[in-house]
Scaffold this motif. Sequence first.
Motif, PDB file in Angstrom:
ATOM      1  N   UNK A  51     -43.577 -17.705  -9.301  1.00  0.00           N
ATOM      2  CA  UNK A  51     -43.298 -18.253 -10.619  1.00  0.00           C
ATOM      3  C   UNK A  51     -44.548 -18.906 -11.210  1.00  0.00           C
ATOM      4  N   UNK A  52     -45.384 -19.468 -10.361  1.00  0.00           N
ATOM      5  CA  UNK A  52     -46.624 -20.075 -10.867  1.00  0.00           C
ATOM      6  C   UNK A  52     -47.526 -19.021 -11.504  1.00  0.00           C
ATOM      7  N   UNK A  53     -47.622 -17.848 -10.890  1.00  0.00           N
ATOM      8  CA  UNK A  53     -48.425 -16.770 -11.471  1.00  0.00           C
ATOM      9  C   UNK A  53     -47.873 -16.360 -12.825  1.00  0.00           C
ATOM     10  N   UNK A  54     -46.567 -16.256 -12.909  1.00  0.00           N
ATOM     11  CA  UNK A  54     -45.937 -15.841 -14.160  1.00  0.00           C
ATOM     12  C   UNK A  54     -46.164 -16.875 -15.261  1.00  0.00           C
ATOM     13  N   UNK A  55     -45.982 -18.141 -14.938  1.00  0.00           N
ATOM     14  CA  UNK A  55     -46.154 -19.203 -15.941  1.00  0.00           C
ATOM     15  C   UNK A  55     -47.612 -19.280 -16.396  1.00  0.00           C
TER      16      UNK A  55
END
Length: 126
Positions: A51-55
């Motif tokens: 999720x960090x990569x996506x955000x």
Amino acid sequence: MDNSLTPETKNAVIEEALHTYPIAPMPRQVTGDVMARIRTIPAPRPFHFTWNDLVLALILSICMGALWFSLDHLPPLLVAQIRKESILLYQHVLVNIRWLLPVLFFGLAAFLSGLTIPYLRRELLK
């Protein structure tokens, strides 16, 4: 109580005691404990998005889109002002290049030498 030993003789007595004190044998369990703490190289994990990569990708794409939109929709007078200021900046750099380049290079050298200070401190503490 009167202590007649000087600091040098105290140190000499301590060193003498340390050198003549018998060395105890190493327990067998120490080697096993040390070897148990050494980790083997783990197998590489498969790459997956979190999720960090996506955000992070979403925030960066929104920022780039907002920058492109704002530059594309600037008023014509502001675009002309920016163009004029960029020409003046370029001419200023051309005129002052004789002192600007040495200042930039010495500043870069000072910055890079400053980056070596933590490394040197770590080497001195070894």
